[in-house]
Design a protein around this motif. Structure first.
Motif, mmCIF file in Angstrom:
data_model
loop_
_atom_site.group_PDB
_atom_site.id
_atom_site.type_symbol
_atom_site.label_atom_id
_atom_site.label_comp_id
_atom_site.label_asym_id
_atom_site.label_seq_id
_atom_site.Cartn_x
_atom_site.Cartn_y
_atom_site.Cartn_z
ATOM 1 N N GLU A 181 13.167 -12.233 0.029
ATOM 2 C CA GLU A 181 12.834 -12.108 -1.386
ATOM 3 C C GLU A 181 11.475 -11.469 -1.645
ATOM 4 O O GLU A 181 11.133 -11.172 -2.784
ATOM 5 C CB GLU A 181 12.852 -13.492 -2.057
ATOM 6 N N SER A 182 10.681 -11.257 -0.616
ATOM 7 C CA SER A 182 9.278 -10.882 -0.825
ATOM 8 C C SER A 182 9.060 -9.442 -1.253
ATOM 9 O O SER A 182 8.025 -9.106 -1.824
ATOM 10 C CB SER A 182 8.486 -11.140 0.460
ATOM 11 N N GLY A 183 9.986 -8.576 -0.980
ATOM 12 C CA GLY A 183 9.765 -7.158 -1.206
ATOM 13 C C GLY A 183 9.065 -6.537 -0.016
ATOM 14 O O GLY A 183 8.601 -7.221 0.904
ATOM 15 N N VAL A 184 8.980 -5.203 -0.013
ATOM 16 C CA VAL A 184 8.360 -4.472 1.096
ATOM 17 C C VAL A 184 6.846 -4.519 0.942
ATOM 18 O O VAL A 184 6.296 -4.209 -0.116
ATOM 19 C CB VAL A 184 8.850 -3.020 1.134
ATOM 20 N N GLY A 185 6.174 -4.926 2.017
ATOM 21 C CA GLY A 185 4.729 -5.014 2.003
ATOM 22 C C GLY A 185 4.071 -3.722 2.450
ATOM 23 O O GLY A 185 4.622 -2.627 2.321
ATOM 24 N N ALA A 186 2.902 -3.889 3.046
ATOM 25 C CA ALA A 186 2.110 -2.733 3.434
ATOM 26 C C ALA A 186 2.669 -2.051 4.679
ATOM 27 O O ALA A 186 3.339 -2.678 5.499
ATOM 28 C CB ALA A 186 0.662 -3.173 3.698
ATOM 29 N N GLU A 187 2.381 -0.764 4.826
ATOM 30 C CA GLU A 187 2.669 -0.063 6.076
ATOM 31 C C GLU A 187 1.679 -0.554 7.118
ATOM 32 O O GLU A 187 0.470 -0.570 6.890
ATOM 33 C CB GLU A 187 2.542 1.443 5.881
ATOM 34 N N ILE A 188 2.180 -0.972 8.291
ATOM 35 C CA ILE A 188 1.289 -1.559 9.292
ATOM 36 C C ILE A 188 1.162 -0.710 10.553
ATOM 37 O O ILE A 188 0.256 -0.937 11.356
ATOM 38 C CB ILE A 188 1.753 -2.979 9.676
ATOM 39 N N ALA A 189 2.057 0.262 10.739
ATOM 40 C CA ALA A 189 1.991 1.071 11.965
ATOM 41 C C ALA A 189 2.947 2.251 11.849
ATOM 42 O O ALA A 189 3.740 2.345 10.907
ATOM 43 C CB ALA A 189 2.333 0.232 13.192
ATOM 44 N N THR A 190 2.854 3.149 12.816
ATOM 45 C CA THR A 190 3.824 4.239 12.949
ATOM 46 C C THR A 190 4.229 4.351 14.408
ATOM 47 O O THR A 190 3.515 3.895 15.306
ATOM 48 C CB THR A 190 3.236 5.592 12.496
ATOM 49 N N THR A 191 5.365 4.942 14.638
ATOM 50 C CA THR A 191 5.818 5.208 16.002
ATOM 51 C C THR A 191 5.501 6.659 16.349
ATOM 52 O O THR A 191 4.980 7.402 15.523
ATOM 53 C CB THR A 191 7.326 4.989 16.145
ATOM 54 N N GLY A 192 5.867 7.068 17.544
ATOM 55 C CA GLY A 192 5.782 8.469 17.894
ATOM 56 C C GLY A 192 6.908 9.252 17.242
ATOM 57 O O GLY A 192 7.725 8.701 16.498
ATOM 58 N N VAL A 241 11.082 3.667 8.733
ATOM 59 C CA VAL A 241 11.584 4.814 7.978
ATOM 60 C C VAL A 241 11.066 6.109 8.588
ATOM 61 O O VAL A 241 9.867 6.241 8.849
ATOM 62 C CB VAL A 241 11.140 4.766 6.498
ATOM 63 N N ARG A 242 11.985 7.043 8.812
ATOM 64 C CA ARG A 242 11.594 8.439 9.032
ATOM 65 C C ARG A 242 12.173 9.243 7.880
ATOM 66 O O ARG A 242 13.382 9.218 7.626
ATOM 67 C CB ARG A 242 12.147 8.982 10.353
ATOM 68 N N ASN A 243 11.311 9.935 7.178
ATOM 69 C CA ASN A 243 11.739 10.772 6.059
ATOM 70 C C ASN A 243 10.729 11.910 5.913
ATOM 71 O O ASN A 243 9.645 11.735 5.354
ATOM 72 C CB ASN A 243 11.818 9.940 4.771
ATOM 73 N N THR A 244 11.081 13.051 6.436
ATOM 74 C CA THR A 244 10.160 14.180 6.460
ATOM 75 C C THR A 244 9.801 14.657 5.060
ATOM 76 O O THR A 244 8.659 15.057 4.798
ATOM 77 C CB THR A 244 10.773 15.343 7.271
ATOM 78 N N ALA A 245 10.754 14.554 4.123
ATOM 79 C CA ALA A 245 10.482 15.000 2.757
ATOM 80 C C ALA A 245 9.402 14.149 2.102
ATOM 81 O O ALA A 245 8.603 14.650 1.300
ATOM 82 C CB ALA A 245 11.761 14.950 1.930
ATOM 83 N N VAL A 246 9.347 12.854 2.445
ATOM 84 C CA VAL A 246 8.366 11.955 1.832
ATOM 85 C C VAL A 246 7.041 11.972 2.584
ATOM 86 O O VAL A 246 5.966 12.055 1.986
ATOM 87 C CB VAL A 246 8.918 10.517 1.764
ATOM 88 N N TYR A 247 7.095 11.903 3.919
ATOM 89 C CA TYR A 247 5.878 11.731 4.709
ATOM 90 C C TYR A 247 5.349 13.039 5.309
ATOM 91 O O TYR A 247 4.182 13.098 5.721
ATOM 92 C CB TYR A 247 6.125 10.741 5.846
ATOM 93 N N GLY A 248 6.204 14.054 5.413
ATOM 94 C CA GLY A 248 5.763 15.322 5.975
ATOM 95 C C GLY A 248 5.583 15.299 7.478
ATOM 96 O O GLY A 248 4.866 16.133 8.037
ATOM 97 N N ASP A 249 6.226 14.338 8.168
ATOM 98 C CA ASP A 249 6.115 14.276 9.625
ATOM 99 C C ASP A 249 7.445 13.803 10.200
ATOM 100 O O ASP A 249 8.408 13.552 9.470
ATOM 101 C CB ASP A 249 4.968 13.345 10.051
ATOM 102 N N ASP A 250 7.497 13.672 11.533
ATOM 103 C CA ASP A 250 8.736 13.266 12.183
ATOM 104 C C ASP A 250 8.599 11.911 12.872
ATOM 105 O O ASP A 250 9.347 11.588 13.786
ATOM 106 C CB ASP A 250 9.188 14.329 13.188
ATOM 107 N N VAL A 251 7.629 11.108 12.453
ATOM 108 C CA VAL A 251 7.449 9.774 13.033
ATOM 109 C C VAL A 251 8.088 8.738 12.115
ATOM 110 O O VAL A 251 8.414 9.011 10.960
ATOM 111 C CB VAL A 251 5.958 9.444 13.249
ATOM 112 N N ARG A 252 8.250 7.517 12.653
ATOM 113 C CA ARG A 252 8.777 6.421 11.839
ATOM 114 C C ARG A 252 7.616 5.577 11.315
ATOM 115 O O ARG A 252 6.742 5.179 12.081
ATOM 116 C CB ARG A 252 9.747 5.569 12.658
#
Length: 870
Positions: free
Chosen positions: A461-472, A441-452
């Protein structure tokens, strides 16, 4: 003293010959009718497994409800002490259970004492009625099933199942074994990815030691939770590996060169670098992971690169296996530098081919879910959006390494399917093999940056787990796929993985949907070059004769035929249609194209993917077109509405010259559309695109300003204050703005050669507007003149030539007249101009021309071309 076979772990039983040995041993005991035969069956079952095998319970059931089972009382979960008739003073090593209606007259199982020397003792009790054919293990796919509760230990167990003709073998473990991946759910596991990771580097082996190492690595990477008759892989170097699991009868290990009866597996290796030829060698292999001696060689060369599976992906079409004559199927996954394949013992739904995904509802399903994601403003909505995107394709036969949606505000959402080695999930920090999907996900309004931001998703069925990394930083709108035309684009380098591929693109309001194609080469269909394809000729051929339909069934057959008529891989268009001289007409609208304007059709709702329009006075009694919902399989629903009166022969496309006409403002969409038209027998066919194609057969007009040299086309639309400027760069142009007189800006996205439309809504002159262009664009394209008249215009040289020809002709006529006057005075001389004319219907040879080349100026050639077609 070291002479015993290694113990076979219960979790490894699927890799051993034991299930096959039990099945082969017990097939003759299916129809026993006397006590001695039943006891012989129990003794045979106890002795059937390989040495080293041990399990709490193993058993055989038959389609006729007969049943044999052996319990090893040394296992706590066998719970022998709970058997009917068991007493505290009993010390039996085994218990045997038998169900046999012919012998006992009921479905109850009799319980017998058994001993390690193979003898069967007395009957000690009986169980309630038992039908093996209704038990889960009997109907399960080969391998370990889901865990179940064990009453004897308050723990869990798992049953390993292996079917054979007329019955099924079952082996119960203690619940610690991983559930076997179902063959029709391979795309929901990371098996292929784990194989690809484990086998990196083995495409360039050069020694026999590396062969053995490669086979061991291959078996290890397959894992305990996975089983199939044959698992194989090959590299672009032609080096290839295969493991046959002999517990599967369809593996046909007995036909392998040099096979030793009772071996668990056979390994195959092909490597010209090692062996000096392309024939595969065979090796003994065992469940504990060891590789034995080389035992044989195939007689014929084997080149995986020319095999169809090497270029497939997903579940392929079922086929008849040459070795068995039975129906078979394969599951294929592309990997970097090669492919992985699995032979199946059942047939699964055939996968949607990524090179034909445009012929399915998948792109529109993704768009329907994702088209509002650019308004997401909090993390909860982000995670919910990822899960909706994961399920968005809504097609169990579809899978892709990556699919995503990007928006004009640079927001971005993507699903990576880690069952594809080409998704390179292992390159993401924090990824583990039990994570089947990744969400980006890239969403500047939510994260305040331009990375994914990258999230782990364990399963559907598990749902979204933890954030594990970001890209440039990621510039969504700057990616090549974002500005690509609909359909498959040219190959390019992916940002997230070190490889090249293609993207299938579909466009919606405010964004673009993409599906990555890695490892395959899909045909690119350029709608602007439709004339170079078979589409026009196939529509013309298929639709010939439908102008005279007089029944509703005939009309619907015409619509179905038109739907499939293009028959060119990758073809996509907002609309394609035919009109006839008798004013009948048929139209297909692909509602995934916004400019198709389906939402404006009477009776339309968002679940409709295709609309068919039919106009036929003989059937409907008037010239209104009836509208029908359709799908890509050719099914036609009930009529949902009708349009106002429609005469195709009065439409601009019917009378435009062959080729693309000038762009026009689409009433149903705030943008431009464009029609390719071509003649057909008794009518005209049309294909509508999004207005980005050069106009056919035009002339060039160039304007030079003090800033840049620009070639442009202008046309005045229905609004007298709006001028459309068509600019087509031939080389990369730096993105810049075009300044209007009121200060507004239109961006020229010219990173590749494409036709761009920018609008000057001011009343300023075209020259004034063009002089404000702030970027250099050079090209020569046709002007957007009225092609019906343009096709009749002649160049200056041609006009001069005609004038000279006319003068010469007049001179000849004058000389001829003088000559005739002289001839009339010589009455005895023959007059050549009084000879008989050719018979009716015979063309004077002097005037023979290519078909229609003279009559076109007057209207129709042999009544086959529309009046303004040429």
């Amino acid at each position: 003293d070291g002479t015993c076979n290694p113990a076979i772990g219960v979790c490894d039983v699927g890799r051993t010959f034991t299930p096959t040995a039990i099945a082969d041993t017990m097939m003759p005991y299916m129809n026993e009718t006397n006590l001695s035969g039943v006891k012989a069956g129990l003794m045979a079952l106890m002795n059937a497994p390989n040495e080293g095998f041990s399990s709490p319970i193993y058993y055989v059931g038959y389609d006729n409800e007969n049943f044999f089972s052996v319990k090893e009382c040394s296992w706590k979960i066998a719970a022998c002490e709970q058997a009917p008739g068991w007493t505290s003073d009993m010390t039996y090593e085994y218990l045997g259970y038998v169900g046999n209606q012919a012998l006992y007259g009921d479905l109850e199982r009799r319980v017998y004492a058994m001993y390690s020397n193979g003898t069967v003792g007395v009957e000690i009790g009986k169980t309630p009625a038992y039908q093996p054919t209704v038990r889960p293990w009997y109907n399960a796919e080969q391998g370990y099933g889901a865990p179940f509760a064990l009453a004897s230990t308050n723990g869990t167990g798992r049953a390993y199942s292996r079917s054979f003709p007329g019955g099924c073998v079952g082996i119960t473990g203690d619940g610690t074994c991983p559930e076997t991946v179902k063959l029709c759910q391979l795309g929901e596991s990371t098996v292929a990815t784990e194989i690809a990771i484990g086998m990196k580097g083995y495409g360039s082996i050069t020694t026999e030691a590396e062969v053995v190492e490669g086979l061991q690595a291959f078996l290890k990477s397959i894992g305990e939770e996975y089983g199939a008759p044959q698992i194989y892989m090959a590299y672009d170097t032609t080096t290839n590996f295969m493991v046959k699991l002999c517990s599967y009868s369809t593996a046909q290990c007995s036909t392998s060169p040099g096979y030793v009866a009772g071996d668990d597996m056979v390994g195959y290796v092909g490597s010209s670098a090692v062996y000096g030829d392309s024939r595969r060698r065979t090796y003994r292999m065992f469940a504990n992971g060891t590789v034995g001696a080389k035992i044989g060689m195939e007689p014929n060369p084997y080149n995986p690169l020319v095999r169809s599976w090497f270029s497939d992906d997903g579940y392929v079409e079922p086929f008849v296996r040459a070795s068995t004559g039975l129906l078979g199927q394969s599951f294929i996954r592309q990997m970097f530098g090669g492919a992985i394949g699995v032979s199946l013992v059942k047939t699964c739904p055939v996968s949607v081919g990524l090179c034909s995904v445009g012929d399915t509802d998948v792109p529109q399903n993704i768009i329907d879910v994702a088209d509002t994601y650019n308004t997401v403003t909090n993390l909860t909505e982000v995670k919910a959006s990822l899960m909706r995107l994961l399920h968005a394709p809504n097609n169990s036969a579809f899978s892709a390494a990556m699919y995503y949606a990007g928006f004009s505000n640079n927001d971005f959402y993507m699903i990576k399917d880690c069952s594809f080695p080409t998704a390179s999930c292992e390159s993401v920090s924090g990824w583990t093999p039990d994570t089947v999907y990744l969400g980006y996900v890239r969403n500047t309004a939510v994260y305040g940056d331009d990375v994914r931001h990258i999230y782990a998703i364990k399963s559907l069925e598990s749902g979204v787990g933890a954030e594990i990394a970001t890209t440039g930083p990621y510039n969504t709108t700057g990616r090549p796929w974002y500005s690509q035309q609909r359909g498959y684009g040219e190959e390019f380098a992916f940002a997230s993985v070190n490889t090249t591929g293609q993207v299938y693109v579909d466009i919606f309001d405010g964004g673009v949907m993409g599906i990555d194609v890695v490892g395959l080469k899909c045909p690119i269909f350029n709608l602007c070059e439709v004339a170079k394809t078979a589409v026009p000729s196939q529509i013309a051929s298929v639709m010939e004769g439908y102008e005279d339909e007089t029944t509703l069934g005939g009309v619907q057959m015409a619509l179905r035929s038109l739907l499939f008529a293009p028959n060119v891989t990758g073809f996509t268009s907002a609309m394609w249609y035919v009109g006839y001289d008798n004013k009948n007409t048929y139209l297909i609208k692909d509602c995934s194209w916004k400019i198709a304007g389906c939402e404006s059709a009477p009776g339309y709702n968002s679940s409709m993917r295709i609309l068919g329009f039919a106009g036929n006075v003989a059937v409907y009694g008037n010239s209104s077109r009836r509208i029908y919902p359709m799908d890509w399989e050719g099914n036609i629903g009930a009529e949902i509405g009708m349009t106002s009166a429609y005469d195709p022969t009065a439409r601009p496309w019917y009378t435009q010259p062959e080729g693309y006409g000038k762009p026009f403002k689409q009433a149903s969409f705030n943008g431009f559309a464009q029609t390719y038209a071509a003649p057909m027998k008794n009518g005209v066919l049309g294909v509508t695109g999004d207005g980005t194609c050069p106009v056919n057969n035009g002339t060039t007009s160039t304007m030079t300003s003090s800033i840049s040299s620009v070639t442009y086309t202008s046309t005045t639309s229905t609004s007298t204050t709006e001028t459309v400027i068509v600019v087509t760069p031939t080389s990369t142009v730096s993105t810049s703005g075009v300044n209007f007189t009121n200060g507004s800006v239109a961006t020229l996205n010219a990173s590749s050669s494409s036709t761009l439309f920018v609008t000057n809504s001011q009343s300023t002159s075209t020259s004034s507007w063009m002089s404000s262009v702030a970027t250099k664009v050079t090209n020569s394209i046709p002007t957007n003149k009225d092609k019906a008249s343009a096709s009749k215009k002649l160049s200056g040289g041609a006009v001069a030539g005609i004038v000279i020809a006319v003068i010469i002709l007049l001179v000849i006529l004058v000389l001829a007249a003088l000559f005739l006057m002289r001839q009339q005075k010589a009455s005895k001389r023959e007059n050549p101009y009084t000879k008989d004319r050719p018979a009716a219907g015979v063309v004077n040879p002097v005037y023979q021309t290519p078909e229609g080349s003279l009559d076109v100026v007057r209207g129709r050639a042999n009544s086959q071309l529309p009046d303004s077609a040429i």
